[in-house]
Enzyme design. Structure first.
Site, PDB file in Angstrom:
ATOM      1  CE1 TYR A  51      -3.157  -2.890   0.177  1.00  0.00           C
ATOM      2  CE2 TYR A  51      -3.643  -2.347   2.456  1.00  0.00           C
ATOM      3  CZ  TYR A  51      -3.876  -3.114   1.338  1.00  0.00           C
ATOM      4  OH  TYR A  51      -4.818  -4.118   1.376  1.00  0.00           O
ATOM      5  CG  HIS A 121      -1.691  -9.065   0.047  1.00  0.00           C
ATOM      6  ND1 HIS A 121      -1.120  -7.814  -0.091  1.00  0.00           N
ATOM      7  CD2 HIS A 121      -2.997  -8.869  -0.192  1.00  0.00           C
ATOM      8  CE1 HIS A 121      -2.043  -6.926  -0.384  1.00  0.00           C
ATOM      9  NE2 HIS A 121      -3.193  -7.543  -0.462  1.00  0.00           N
ATOM     10  CB  SER A 201     -13.431  -4.508  -1.363  1.00  0.00           C
ATOM     11  OG  SER A 201     -12.037  -4.460  -1.509  1.00  0.00           O
ATOM     12  N   PRO A 202     -15.989  -3.679   1.250  1.00  0.00           N
ATOM     13  CG  PRO A 202     -16.533  -2.495   3.182  1.00  0.00           C
ATOM     14  CD  PRO A 202     -15.362  -3.074   2.442  1.00  0.00           C
ATOM     15  N   GLY A 204     -17.274  -2.629  -2.655  1.00  0.00           N
ATOM     16  CA  GLY A 204     -16.804  -3.019  -3.970  1.00  0.00           C
ATOM     17  C   GLY A 204     -15.573  -2.289  -4.445  1.00  0.00           C
ATOM     18  N   GLY A 209     -19.013   3.884  -5.966  1.00  0.00           N
ATOM     19  CA  GLY A 209     -19.976   4.870  -6.447  1.00  0.00           C
ATOM     20  C   GLY A 209     -21.201   4.223  -7.055  1.00  0.00           C
TER      21      GLY A 209
END
Length: 283
Positions: A51, A121, A201-202, A204, A209
Protein backbone atom coordinates in the site's frame (compact mmCIF):
# COMPACT_ATOMS: atom_id res chain seq x y z
CA UNK A 1 -16.57 -6.47 20.31
CA UNK A 2 -15.61 -9.28 17.97
CA UNK A 3 -12.80 -11.78 18.22
CA UNK A 4 -9.91 -11.71 15.77
CA UNK A 5 -7.74 -14.48 17.15
CA UNK A 6 -6.87 -13.47 20.72
CA UNK A 7 -7.78 -9.83 20.08
CA UNK A 8 -11.12 -8.33 21.12
CA UNK A 9 -11.80 -5.83 18.34
CA UNK A 10 -14.40 -3.20 17.60
CA UNK A 11 -16.83 -4.70 15.06
CA UNK A 12 -15.59 -2.48 12.22
CA UNK A 13 -11.89 -2.05 11.47
CA UNK A 14 -10.08 0.67 9.55
CA UNK A 15 -8.69 -0.31 6.16
CA UNK A 16 -5.74 2.02 5.68
CA UNK A 17 -5.09 1.47 1.96
CA UNK A 18 -6.83 4.70 0.93
CA UNK A 19 -4.34 6.68 2.99
CA UNK A 20 -1.51 5.76 0.63
CA UNK A 21 -2.96 5.39 -2.88
CA UNK A 22 -3.70 7.92 -5.61
CA UNK A 23 -5.87 10.72 -4.29
CA UNK A 24 -4.70 10.00 -0.75
CA UNK A 25 -4.86 12.82 1.79
CA UNK A 26 -1.77 14.62 3.03
CA UNK A 27 0.25 12.83 5.67
CA UNK A 28 -1.08 15.15 8.38
CA UNK A 29 -4.67 14.56 7.26
CA UNK A 30 -4.08 10.80 7.05
CA UNK A 31 -2.90 10.79 10.64
CA UNK A 32 -6.03 12.72 11.62
CA UNK A 33 -8.11 10.00 9.95
CA UNK A 34 -6.38 7.30 11.99
CA UNK A 35 -6.74 9.28 15.20
CA UNK A 36 -10.43 9.89 14.54
CA UNK A 37 -11.01 6.17 14.10
CA UNK A 38 -9.05 5.24 17.21
CA UNK A 39 -10.69 7.93 19.33
CA UNK A 40 -14.10 6.64 18.24
CA UNK A 41 -13.28 3.11 19.39
CA UNK A 42 -11.70 1.32 16.42
CA UNK A 43 -9.10 -1.20 17.59
CA UNK A 44 -8.11 -3.03 14.36
CA UNK A 45 -6.23 -1.34 11.50
CA UNK A 46 -5.34 -3.19 8.31
CA UNK A 47 -2.34 -2.47 6.10
CA UNK A 48 0.00 -4.18 3.60
CA UNK A 49 3.56 -3.58 2.49
CA UNK A 50 2.41 -2.73 -1.07
CA UNK A 51 0.00 0.00 0.00
CA UNK A 52 1.93 2.96 -1.34
CA UNK A 53 1.50 5.89 -3.75
CA UNK A 54 3.85 4.25 -6.27
CA UNK A 55 5.94 1.12 -6.72
CA UNK A 56 9.10 2.72 -5.36
CA UNK A 57 7.45 3.62 -2.06
CA UNK A 58 6.83 0.14 -0.65
CA UNK A 59 6.01 0.32 3.05
CA UNK A 60 4.53 3.84 2.89
CA UNK A 61 1.32 2.80 4.62
CA UNK A 62 3.06 0.82 7.35
CA UNK A 63 5.40 3.70 8.16
CA UNK A 64 2.42 6.06 8.29
CA UNK A 65 0.58 3.79 10.70
CA UNK A 66 3.65 3.43 12.89
CA UNK A 67 3.63 7.20 13.35
CA UNK A 68 -0.14 7.53 13.71
CA UNK A 69 -0.54 4.72 16.27
CA UNK A 70 2.53 5.37 18.40
CA UNK A 71 1.55 4.99 22.04
CA UNK A 72 -1.92 3.69 21.16
CA UNK A 73 -3.44 0.35 22.11
CA UNK A 74 -4.36 -0.99 18.68
CA UNK A 75 -4.18 -4.29 16.81
CA UNK A 76 -2.16 -3.81 13.62
CA UNK A 77 -2.49 -6.26 10.75
CA UNK A 78 -0.37 -6.24 7.63
CA UNK A 79 0.24 -8.51 4.67
CA UNK A 80 3.04 -9.87 2.52
CA UNK A 81 3.22 -11.90 -0.65
CA UNK A 82 2.37 -9.33 -3.31
CA UNK A 83 4.90 -7.22 -5.17
CA UNK A 84 4.21 -4.21 -7.34
CA UNK A 85 5.81 -3.40 -10.67
CA UNK A 86 5.07 0.00 -12.15
CA UNK A 87 1.62 1.43 -11.52
CA UNK A 88 -0.67 -1.39 -12.55
CA UNK A 89 1.26 -4.66 -12.40
CA UNK A 90 0.71 -6.69 -9.26
CA UNK A 91 2.48 -10.01 -8.91
CA UNK A 92 2.09 -12.73 -6.29
CA UNK A 93 5.23 -13.98 -4.57
CA UNK A 94 4.62 -16.64 -1.96
CA UNK A 95 8.16 -17.97 -1.82
CA UNK A 96 9.32 -18.48 1.77
CA UNK A 97 12.47 -16.44 1.09
CA UNK A 98 10.41 -13.48 -0.11
CA UNK A 99 7.98 -13.68 2.80
CA UNK A 100 10.82 -13.68 5.31
CA UNK A 101 12.36 -10.56 3.78
CA UNK A 102 8.96 -8.85 3.45
CA UNK A 103 7.95 -9.64 7.02
CA UNK A 104 11.23 -8.39 8.45
CA UNK A 105 10.85 -5.13 6.53
CA UNK A 106 7.25 -4.70 7.71
CA UNK A 107 8.27 -5.37 11.29
CA UNK A 108 10.98 -2.74 11.05
CA UNK A 109 8.65 -0.14 9.52
CA UNK A 110 5.90 -0.73 12.07
CA UNK A 111 8.40 -0.34 14.89
CA UNK A 112 6.92 -3.14 16.97
CA UNK A 113 8.35 -6.12 18.81
CA UNK A 114 6.05 -8.37 16.77
CA UNK A 115 3.33 -7.93 14.16
CA UNK A 116 -0.07 -8.64 15.73
CA UNK A 117 -1.57 -10.33 12.65
CA UNK A 118 0.30 -11.14 9.44
CA UNK A 119 -1.51 -12.37 6.33
CA UNK A 120 -0.40 -14.15 3.24
CA UNK A 121 -1.75 -11.44 0.93
CA UNK A 122 -2.54 -13.71 -2.00
CA UNK A 123 -1.89 -17.24 -3.17
CA UNK A 124 1.04 -17.65 -5.54
CA UNK A 125 0.06 -20.25 -8.13
CA UNK A 126 3.72 -21.18 -8.53
CA UNK A 127 4.19 -21.97 -4.83
CA UNK A 128 2.08 -24.46 -2.84
CA UNK A 129 0.17 -22.56 -0.18
CA UNK A 130 1.50 -25.04 2.38
CA UNK A 131 5.02 -23.74 1.72
CA UNK A 132 3.96 -20.09 2.04
CA UNK A 133 2.02 -20.62 5.24
CA UNK A 134 4.77 -22.85 6.59
CA UNK A 135 7.12 -19.90 6.21
CA UNK A 136 4.73 -17.74 8.25
CA UNK A 137 4.62 -20.42 10.93
CA UNK A 138 8.40 -20.30 11.19
CA UNK A 139 8.27 -16.50 11.45
CA UNK A 140 5.77 -16.88 14.26
CA UNK A 141 8.05 -19.34 16.03
CA UNK A 142 10.83 -16.80 15.60
CA UNK A 143 8.69 -14.20 17.37
CA UNK A 144 8.26 -11.83 14.42
CA UNK A 145 4.50 -12.30 14.18
CA UNK A 146 1.89 -13.23 16.76
CA UNK A 147 -0.96 -14.57 14.63
CA UNK A 148 -1.34 -15.87 11.06
CA UNK A 149 -4.02 -15.06 8.50
CA UNK A 150 -4.63 -15.70 4.82
CA UNK A 151 -6.25 -13.43 2.27
CA UNK A 152 -8.07 -13.89 -1.03
CA UNK A 153 -8.46 -17.65 -0.69
CA UNK A 154 -11.15 -20.19 -1.51
CA UNK A 155 -12.29 -22.94 0.85
CA UNK A 156 -9.88 -25.56 -0.51
CA UNK A 157 -6.89 -23.22 -0.22
CA UNK A 158 -7.97 -22.25 3.28
CA UNK A 159 -8.16 -25.86 4.41
CA UNK A 160 -4.71 -26.54 2.99
CA UNK A 161 -3.32 -23.50 4.81
CA UNK A 162 -4.94 -24.57 8.07
CA UNK A 163 -3.37 -28.01 7.79
CA UNK A 164 0.02 -26.32 8.25
CA UNK A 165 -0.59 -23.56 10.80
CA UNK A 166 -3.39 -22.15 12.95
CA UNK A 167 -5.31 -19.57 10.88
CA UNK A 168 -7.10 -16.99 13.04
CA UNK A 169 -8.37 -14.70 10.27
CA UNK A 170 -9.36 -14.90 6.63
CA UNK A 171 -9.51 -11.65 4.69
CA UNK A 172 -11.70 -11.96 1.60
CA UNK A 173 -13.86 -9.54 -0.31
CA UNK A 174 -17.49 -9.36 0.82
CA UNK A 175 -19.34 -6.88 -1.34
CA UNK A 176 -22.17 -6.55 -3.87
CA UNK A 177 -19.63 -7.62 -6.50
CA UNK A 178 -18.75 -10.95 -4.92
CA UNK A 179 -22.05 -12.81 -5.04
CA UNK A 180 -22.30 -15.83 -2.81
CA UNK A 181 -19.40 -14.79 -0.56
CA UNK A 182 -21.37 -15.99 2.47
CA UNK A 183 -22.16 -19.35 0.84
CA UNK A 184 -18.84 -20.38 -0.74
CA UNK A 185 -17.69 -22.27 2.34
CA UNK A 186 -15.14 -19.81 3.69
CA UNK A 187 -17.48 -18.11 6.17
CA UNK A 188 -18.78 -21.51 7.29
CA UNK A 189 -15.19 -22.63 7.92
CA UNK A 190 -14.53 -19.50 9.98
CA UNK A 191 -17.65 -20.08 12.04
CA UNK A 192 -16.74 -23.72 12.67
CA UNK A 193 -13.13 -22.94 13.57
CA UNK A 194 -13.73 -19.71 15.51
CA UNK A 195 -11.74 -17.66 13.01
CA UNK A 196 -12.57 -14.12 11.93
CA UNK A 197 -13.87 -13.38 8.44
CA UNK A 198 -12.33 -9.98 7.79
CA UNK A 199 -14.39 -8.49 4.97
CA UNK A 200 -12.46 -6.18 2.68
CA UNK A 201 -13.89 -3.89 -0.04
CA UNK A 202 -17.43 -3.90 1.44
CA UNK A 203 -18.66 -1.36 -1.12
CA UNK A 204 -16.80 -3.02 -3.97
CA UNK A 205 -13.60 -0.97 -3.89
CA UNK A 206 -13.41 1.25 -6.97
CA UNK A 207 -17.05 0.38 -7.75
CA UNK A 208 -18.33 2.02 -4.55
CA UNK A 209 -19.98 4.87 -6.45
CA UNK A 210 -22.11 2.40 -8.34
CA UNK A 211 -23.08 0.61 -5.12
CA UNK A 212 -24.22 3.88 -3.55
CA UNK A 213 -26.84 4.26 -6.29
CA UNK A 214 -28.53 0.87 -5.96
CA UNK A 215 -32.19 1.79 -5.66
CA UNK A 216 -33.12 -0.93 -3.18
CA UNK A 217 -30.18 -0.06 -0.99
CA UNK A 218 -31.01 3.64 -1.08
CA UNK A 219 -34.58 2.93 0.02
CA UNK A 220 -33.42 1.01 3.10
CA UNK A 221 -30.89 3.73 3.89
CA UNK A 222 -33.64 6.34 3.81
CA UNK A 223 -35.78 4.23 6.16
CA UNK A 224 -33.10 3.87 8.82
CA UNK A 225 -31.64 7.35 8.42
CA UNK A 226 -28.22 6.11 7.40
CA UNK A 227 -25.95 6.17 4.37
CA UNK A 228 -25.82 3.35 1.85
CA UNK A 229 -22.31 2.55 3.06
CA UNK A 230 -23.52 2.24 6.65
CA UNK A 231 -26.33 -0.06 5.55
CA UNK A 232 -23.88 -2.35 3.72
CA UNK A 233 -21.67 -2.51 6.82
CA UNK A 234 -24.69 -3.29 9.02
CA UNK A 235 -25.79 -5.98 6.55
CA UNK A 236 -22.34 -7.58 6.69
CA UNK A 237 -22.18 -7.40 10.48
CA UNK A 238 -25.58 -9.07 10.71
CA UNK A 239 -24.44 -11.95 8.51
CA UNK A 240 -22.36 -13.60 11.24
CA UNK A 241 -20.64 -12.67 14.48
CA UNK A 242 -17.41 -13.86 12.84
CA UNK A 243 -17.56 -11.06 10.24
CA UNK A 244 -15.39 -7.99 10.84
CA UNK A 245 -15.59 -5.52 7.94
CA UNK A 246 -12.64 -3.22 7.33
CA UNK A 247 -13.80 0.10 5.95
CA UNK A 248 -11.52 2.46 4.11
CA UNK A 249 -11.48 6.18 4.83
CA UNK A 250 -9.59 9.21 3.59
CA UNK A 251 -11.41 11.75 5.75
CA UNK A 252 -12.09 11.72 9.50
CA UNK A 253 -15.81 12.02 8.79
CA UNK A 254 -15.75 8.79 6.79
CA UNK A 255 -14.02 6.94 9.61
CA UNK A 256 -16.65 8.16 12.07
CA UNK A 257 -19.44 7.13 9.72
CA UNK A 258 -18.10 3.58 9.64
CA UNK A 259 -17.95 3.48 13.43
CA UNK A 260 -21.58 4.58 13.65
CA UNK A 261 -22.60 1.70 11.37
CA UNK A 262 -21.67 -0.78 14.10
CA UNK A 263 -24.71 0.26 16.12
CA UNK A 264 -27.13 0.10 13.18
CA UNK A 265 -29.57 -2.80 13.25
CA UNK A 266 -31.60 -3.93 10.24
CA UNK A 267 -34.84 -5.86 10.42
CA UNK A 268 -35.01 -9.20 8.65
CA UNK A 269 -37.18 -7.62 5.99
CA UNK A 270 -34.64 -4.88 5.44
CA UNK A 271 -31.84 -7.44 5.30
CA UNK A 272 -33.69 -9.34 2.58
CA UNK A 273 -34.21 -6.14 0.63
CA UNK A 274 -30.53 -5.27 0.90
CA UNK A 275 -29.65 -8.79 -0.25
CA UNK A 276 -32.00 -8.33 -3.18
CA UNK A 277 -30.34 -5.06 -4.17
CA UNK A 278 -26.97 -6.72 -3.85
CA UNK A 279 -28.05 -9.63 -6.04
CA UNK A 280 -29.29 -7.25 -8.73
CA UNK A 281 -25.90 -5.53 -8.87
CA UNK A 282 -23.89 -8.73 -9.23
CA UNK A 283 -22.04 -9.08 -12.54
Amino acid sequence: MRAVGPYACFPVGLGAMNLSFGGAPSRAEAIRVVHAALDAGVTLIDSADVYAPHADAVGHNEALLAEATRGRDVTLATKGGVIRRGEDEWLHDGRPAHLEVACEASLRRLGREAIDLYYLHAVDDAVPIEESVGALLRLRERGWIREIGVSNVDRAQLERAASVAPIVAVQNEASPYRPGWERDGVLAWCEAQGAAFVAHSPMGGWRAGRTAHLSGLSAVADEVGASQFQVILAWLLGSSDRVVPIAGASRPESALSSVAAASLRLTETQRRRVAGAVAESAP
